[in-house]
Design a protein around this motif. Structure first.
Motif, PDB file in Angstrom:
ATOM      1  N   GLY A   1      36.857  26.246  32.164  1.00 44.18           N
ATOM      2  CA  GLY A   1      36.106  27.445  32.335  1.00 44.18           C
ATOM      3  C   GLY A   1      34.804  27.064  31.866  1.00 44.18           C
ATOM      4  O   GLY A   1      34.583  26.491  30.888  1.00 44.18           O
ATOM      5  N   ALA A   2      33.903  28.094  32.291  1.00 41.13           N
ATOM      6  CA  ALA A   2      32.502  28.225  31.804  1.00 41.13           C
ATOM      7  C   ALA A   2      31.910  29.507  32.019  1.00 41.13           C
ATOM      8  O   ALA A   2      32.498  30.212  33.066  1.00 41.13           O
ATOM      9  CB  ALA A   2      31.641  27.105  32.356  1.00 41.13           C
ATOM     10  N   SER A   3      30.773  29.816  31.240  1.00 36.88           N
ATOM     11  CA  SER A   3      30.352  31.171  31.648  1.00 36.88           C
ATOM     12  C   SER A   3      28.747  31.300  31.560  1.00 36.88           C
ATOM     13  O   SER A   3      28.317  30.478  30.740  1.00 36.88           O
ATOM     14  CB  SER A   3      30.973  32.146  30.416  1.00 36.88           C
ATOM     15  OG  SER A   3      30.210  33.441  30.537  1.00 36.88           O
TER      16      SER A   3
ATOM     17  N   PHE B   1      32.410  34.246  35.401  1.00 33.40           N
ATOM     18  CA  PHE B   1      33.373  32.949  34.991  1.00 33.40           C
ATOM     19  C   PHE B   1      33.434  32.091  36.032  1.00 33.40           C
ATOM     20  O   PHE B   1      33.930  32.361  37.116  1.00 33.40           O
ATOM     21  CB  PHE B   1      34.646  33.938  34.441  1.00 33.40           C
ATOM     22  CG  PHE B   1      35.834  33.143  34.014  1.00 33.40           C
ATOM     23  CD1 PHE B   1      35.713  32.085  33.273  1.00 33.40           C
ATOM     24  CD2 PHE B   1      37.243  33.428  34.350  1.00 33.40           C
ATOM     25  CE1 PHE B   1      36.684  31.371  32.872  1.00 33.40           C
ATOM     26  CE2 PHE B   1      38.116  32.746  34.078  1.00 33.40           C
ATOM     27  CZ  PHE B   1      38.021  31.626  33.399  1.00 33.40           C
ATOM     28  N   TYR B   2      33.390  30.807  35.572  1.00 27.03           N
ATOM     29  CA  TYR B   2      33.374  29.886  36.710  1.00 27.03           C
ATOM     30  C   TYR B   2      34.862  29.117  36.379  1.00 27.03           C
ATOM     31  O   TYR B   2      35.172  28.620  34.864  1.00 27.03           O
ATOM     32  CB  TYR B   2      32.449  28.662  36.296  1.00 27.03           C
ATOM     33  CG  TYR B   2      30.849  29.346  36.721  1.00 27.03           C
ATOM     34  CD1 TYR B   2      30.542  29.098  38.041  1.00 27.03           C
ATOM     35  CD2 TYR B   2      30.361  30.081  36.153  1.00 27.03           C
ATOM     36  CE1 TYR B   2      29.299  29.535  38.574  1.00 27.03           C
ATOM     37  CE2 TYR B   2      28.931  30.538  36.265  1.00 27.03           C
ATOM     38  CZ  TYR B   2      28.542  30.387  37.717  1.00 27.03           C
ATOM     39  OH  TYR B   2      27.244  30.857  38.077  1.00 27.03           O
ATOM     40  N   VAL B   3      35.549  28.896  37.203  1.00 28.17           N
ATOM     41  CA  VAL B   3      36.834  28.329  37.215  1.00 28.17           C
ATOM     42  C   VAL B   3      36.690  26.915  38.120  1.00 28.17           C
ATOM     43  O   VAL B   3      36.526  26.938  39.304  1.00 28.17           O
ATOM     44  CB  VAL B   3      37.932  29.029  37.364  1.00 28.17           C
ATOM     45  CG1 VAL B   3      39.319  28.239  37.617  1.00 28.17           C
ATOM     46  CG2 VAL B   3      38.150  30.530  36.779  1.00 28.17           C
TER      47      VAL B   3
ATOM     48  N   ALA C   1      41.631  27.109  32.369  1.00 30.42           N
ATOM     49  CA  ALA C   1      40.305  27.477  31.978  1.00 30.42           C
ATOM     50  C   ALA C   1      40.158  28.782  31.216  1.00 30.42           C
ATOM     51  O   ALA C   1      40.862  29.833  31.335  1.00 30.42           O
ATOM     52  CB  ALA C   1      39.594  27.791  33.481  1.00 30.42           C
ATOM     53  N   ALA C   2      39.222  28.795  30.366  1.00 31.43           N
ATOM     54  CA  ALA C   2      38.902  29.830  29.573  1.00 31.43           C
ATOM     55  C   ALA C   2      37.250  29.980  29.208  1.00 31.43           C
ATOM     56  O   ALA C   2      36.794  28.805  29.088  1.00 31.43           O
ATOM     57  CB  ALA C   2      39.501  29.701  28.171  1.00 31.43           C
ATOM     58  N   ALA C   3      36.727  30.975  29.131  1.00 24.81           N
ATOM     59  CA  ALA C   3      35.320  31.108  28.624  1.00 24.81           C
ATOM     60  C   ALA C   3      35.019  32.621  27.937  1.00 24.81           C
ATOM     61  O   ALA C   3      35.776  33.647  28.140  1.00 24.81           O
ATOM     62  CB  ALA C   3      34.364  30.908  29.850  1.00 24.81           C
TER      63      ALA C   3
ATOM     64  N   ALA D   1      33.008  19.698  32.313  1.00 21.86           N
ATOM     65  CA  ALA D   1      31.938  20.694  32.796  1.00 21.86           C
ATOM     66  C   ALA D   1      31.793  21.442  31.806  1.00 21.86           C
ATOM     67  O   ALA D   1      32.545  21.895  30.865  1.00 21.86           O
ATOM     68  CB  ALA D   1      32.500  21.585  33.840  1.00 21.86           C
ATOM     69  N   CYS D   2      30.416  22.164  31.651  1.00 16.35           N
ATOM     70  CA  CYS D   2      29.942  23.097  30.588  1.00 16.35           C
ATOM     71  C   CYS D   2      28.989  23.909  31.112  1.00 16.35           C
ATOM     72  O   CYS D   2      28.195  23.621  32.127  1.00 16.35           O
ATOM     73  CB  CYS D   2      29.969  22.357  29.326  1.00 16.35           C
ATOM     74  SG  CYS D   2      28.272  21.614  29.078  1.00 16.35           S
TER      75      CYS D   2
END
Length: 258
Positions: free
Chosen positions: A70-72, A77-79, A25-27, A137-138
């Motif tokens: 990942g999302a932000s 930071f959402y994993v 996951a990355a954001a 997801a986003c």
């Protein structure tokens, strides 16, 4: 790691992460890049500072995930989703038996961990209502949008991610994407999505519908990868976008303001 200058189209090598990762996951959060998951050796969460060109370990994730998203939103930071790697021990789940392993996989696939980048702490983890497996997801318009698979159907969810809102943390089930009748869900059909302003763009990145038709004994041609659907967060409606001109299998999506 490479930095791409979208104005000039140039690529510049930058410092690499401290841990080898795959399907992590990355954001971008508050001008930094955060990554988590995808590493069998560590549950470390790393932060990249583009000004210093340095990666730092800033926390240990409560779950060691693989294939997560990942999302932000609002400094968090959402994993999201993915599968359990090994036995992290932090959630009390064990993989000592096949049943326990299946239960752990189900819990991870429908859960979401929240990391507060400013306080360097973890907020209460959340789970997608009704379970299922997160397939895309986003973040968009101050919310986290999640597409979940329940074997034979898809559900689409909105998580209120504005921390100063009275409804922070609330889930709302919204209209599912209108997939064509030819699209039958199985392990070959996968999606990627990205928030663009107040819209969510959902792209089919794996799963040739022709293959599904052939396996079912039907020779006619169906829809290939590259299906694009757009959800209007304000209006609450889906529209069909132009199919991708060229298929990039297992592609990820990103939005850049210009």
């Amino acid at each position: 790691m490479l930095r791409c200058d979208t104005w000039t189209g140039t690529l510049v090598p930058k410092a690499g992460m401290g841990f080898l990762r795959k399907k992590f996951a990355a954001a971008a959060v508050a001008g930094k890049i955060l990554v988590a998951g995808g590493c069998a050796r560590s549950s470390a969460v790393e932060e990249y500072d583009p000004d210093e060109n340095v990666w730092r370990v800033v926390s240990e994730a409560p779950r060691r995930r693989y294939g997560c998203i990942g999302a932000s939103v609002d400094g968090v930071f959402y994993v999201i989703g993915g599968l359990k790697i090994g036995s992290s021990g932090s959630d009390g789940l064990a993989c000592g038996s096949r049943a326990a392993g299946a239960e752990a996989a189900h819990v991870y696939a429908s859960s979401m961990d929240l990391y507060d980048a400013a306080s360097r702490g973890w907020l209460r983890s959340r789970a997608v209502p009704g379970g299922g497996c997160v397939v895309a997801a986003c973040a968009a318009a101050g919310d986290v949008y999640i597409l979940s698979s329940h074997a034979v159907e898809l559900s689409f969810w909105k998580f209120n991610a504005l921390r100063k809102s009275d409804n922070f943390g609330e889930w709302c089930r919204i209209k599912s994407p209108p997939l064509p009748a030819q699209v039958r869900l199985d392990s070959t059909v996968r999606f990627s999505c990205v928030g663009v302003g107040e819209k969510v763009v959902l792209v089919q990145v794996v799963g040739c519908i022709d293959d599904l038709l052939r396996r079912s004994g039907r020779p006619e041609r169906g829809l290939k990868e590259g299906l694009v659907l757009v959800y209007d967060c304000a209006g609450g409606e889906w529209t069909r976008g132009a199919d991708m001109p060229e298929v990039i299998r297992r592609a990820a999506c990103v939005c850049v303001e210009c």
